[in-house]
Design a protein around this motif. Structure first.
Motif, PDB file in Angstrom:
ATOM      1  N   LEU A  65      -6.444  -1.720  -0.650  1.00 51.01           N
ATOM      2  CA  LEU A  65      -6.571  -1.573   0.800  1.00 51.01           C
ATOM      3  C   LEU A  65      -6.646  -2.931   1.483  1.00 51.01           C
ATOM      4  O   LEU A  65      -6.131  -3.108   2.590  1.00 51.01           O
ATOM      5  CB  LEU A  65      -7.796  -0.725   1.147  1.00 51.01           C
ATOM      6  N   ASP A  66      -7.281  -3.906   0.821  1.00 54.96           N
ATOM      7  CA  ASP A  66      -7.303  -5.280   1.355  1.00 54.96           C
ATOM      8  C   ASP A  66      -5.870  -5.819   1.470  1.00 54.96           C
ATOM      9  O   ASP A  66      -5.509  -6.449   2.473  1.00 54.96           O
ATOM     10  CB  ASP A  66      -8.111  -6.209   0.449  1.00 54.96           C
ATOM     11  N   LEU A  67      -5.076  -5.593   0.433  1.00 52.83           N
ATOM     12  CA  LEU A  67      -3.693  -6.069   0.447  1.00 52.83           C
ATOM     13  C   LEU A  67      -2.904  -5.389   1.554  1.00 52.83           C
ATOM     14  O   LEU A  67      -2.131  -6.044   2.262  1.00 52.83           O
ATOM     15  CB  LEU A  67      -3.024  -5.809  -0.904  1.00 52.83           C
ATOM     16  N   GLN A  68      -3.104  -4.098   1.719  1.00 45.87           N
ATOM     17  CA  GLN A  68      -2.396  -3.380   2.780  1.00 45.87           C
ATOM     18  C   GLN A  68      -2.705  -3.997   4.143  1.00 45.87           C
ATOM     19  O   GLN A  68      -1.791  -4.247   4.939  1.00 45.87           O
ATOM     20  CB  GLN A  68      -2.779  -1.905   2.780  1.00 45.87           C
ATOM     21  N   ARG A  69      -3.978  -4.265   4.416  1.00 47.84           N
ATOM     22  CA  ARG A  69      -4.363  -4.866   5.692  1.00 47.84           C
ATOM     23  C   ARG A  69      -3.729  -6.249   5.854  1.00 47.84           C
ATOM     24  O   ARG A  69      -3.269  -6.616   6.934  1.00 47.84           O
ATOM     25  CB  ARG A  69      -5.890  -4.963   5.792  1.00 47.84           C
ATOM     26  N   GLU A  70      -3.693  -7.024   4.763  1.00 50.46           N
ATOM     27  CA  GLU A  70      -3.129  -8.370   4.809  1.00 50.46           C
ATOM     28  C   GLU A  70      -1.632  -8.314   5.100  1.00 50.46           C
ATOM     29  O   GLU A  70      -1.111  -9.112   5.893  1.00 50.46           O
ATOM     30  CB  GLU A  70      -3.378  -9.081   3.477  1.00 50.46           C
ATOM     31  N   LEU A  71      -0.934  -7.384   4.483  1.00 47.15           N
ATOM     32  CA  LEU A  71       0.513  -7.255   4.707  1.00 47.15           C
ATOM     33  C   LEU A  71       0.809  -6.814   6.135  1.00 47.15           C
ATOM     34  O   LEU A  71       1.751  -7.305   6.765  1.00 47.15           O
ATOM     35  CB  LEU A  71       1.104  -6.263   3.702  1.00 47.15           C
ATOM     36  N   VAL A  72       0.007  -5.887   6.653  1.00 50.54           N
ATOM     37  CA  VAL A  72       0.195  -5.436   8.042  1.00 50.54           C
ATOM     38  C   VAL A  72      -0.031  -6.604   9.000  1.00 50.54           C
ATOM     39  O   VAL A  72       0.745  -6.811   9.942  1.00 50.54           O
ATOM     40  CB  VAL A  72      -0.752  -4.267   8.373  1.00 50.54           C
TER      41      VAL A  72
END
Length: 208
Positions: A65-72
């Protein structure tokens, strides 16, 4: 697959799971790249073709979920299929609100994973085609003369040649020549098509 180099990126700290996914997808002719952590993934170069992430929620270091937020936040949004052995409803809601394709809880059927990945690849394929089309339009628009750009914006706003001529202090025939040239350069077959192009480019009068 229809296009070259579709790639599935599997980010999971379970090596056996990564290997099983790779075997499954290899049988379907899909390229797979494995990563044990988000840090490993971030060090890698992105694939050239359509991409889908198969991403574990719980990982050492940064979570999925951290990665998802970073990519967004970075405006990099490859389609993500989340997988987890310890999912809950708030977690799945957060993932789906972030744009995830699917949220699968282990154990899941192979077909459910394959179906979600195919949806992700189709979504990324469509995104890439849209970006390619938009880049082509921008290139054509940048090839117009400054006056042609001004007139394209006005035409796309629905203004008549005589109105444009009056606004810019030009002869009516001059405006018509500019309009004809810009339509040819933009490869627009009609005024409605030209307007749709302008909409895609988000052209505004003050940007002319």
């Amino acid at each position: 697959m229809m296009d070259t180099n579709p790639t599935v990126l599997v980010i999971d700290d379970d090596a056996a799971f990564r290997d099983s996914v790779e075997r499954l997808l290899s049988a379907l002719g899909l390229n797979t790249r494995q990563f044990a952590s988000v840090a490993d993934f971030l060090k890698s170069d992105p694939p050239d073709g359509p991409t889908c992430l198969v991403l574990d929620v719980r990982l050492p270091g940064q979570s999925g979920l951290d990665l998802q937020r970073e990519l967004v936040a970075a405006n990099r949004q490859p389609p993500i299929v989340f997988i987890t052995g310890h999912g809950d409803i708030p977690m799945s809601v957060q993932a789906m609100k972030g744009g995830a394709v699917e949220f699968l809880t282990k154990p899941f059927r192979d077909q459910d994973l394959v179906d979600a990945i195919q949806v992700g690849l189709a979504r990324d394929r469509a995104r890439r085609e849209h970006e390619k089309s938009l880049a082509t339009l921008r290139e054509r628009f940048n090839g117009l003369s400054p006056r042609e750009r001004e007139i394209m914006v006005q035409v796309a706003q629905g203004r008549l040649c005589k109105q444009i001529a009056a606004d810019f202090g030009l002869a009516l025939g001059t405006v018509k020549v500019h309009r004809s040239r810009l339509m040819r350069k933009m490869k627009a077959g009609s005024l409605p098509e030209l307007s749709r192009m302008a909409d895609k480019l988000t052209l505004e009068p003050e940007a002319a």
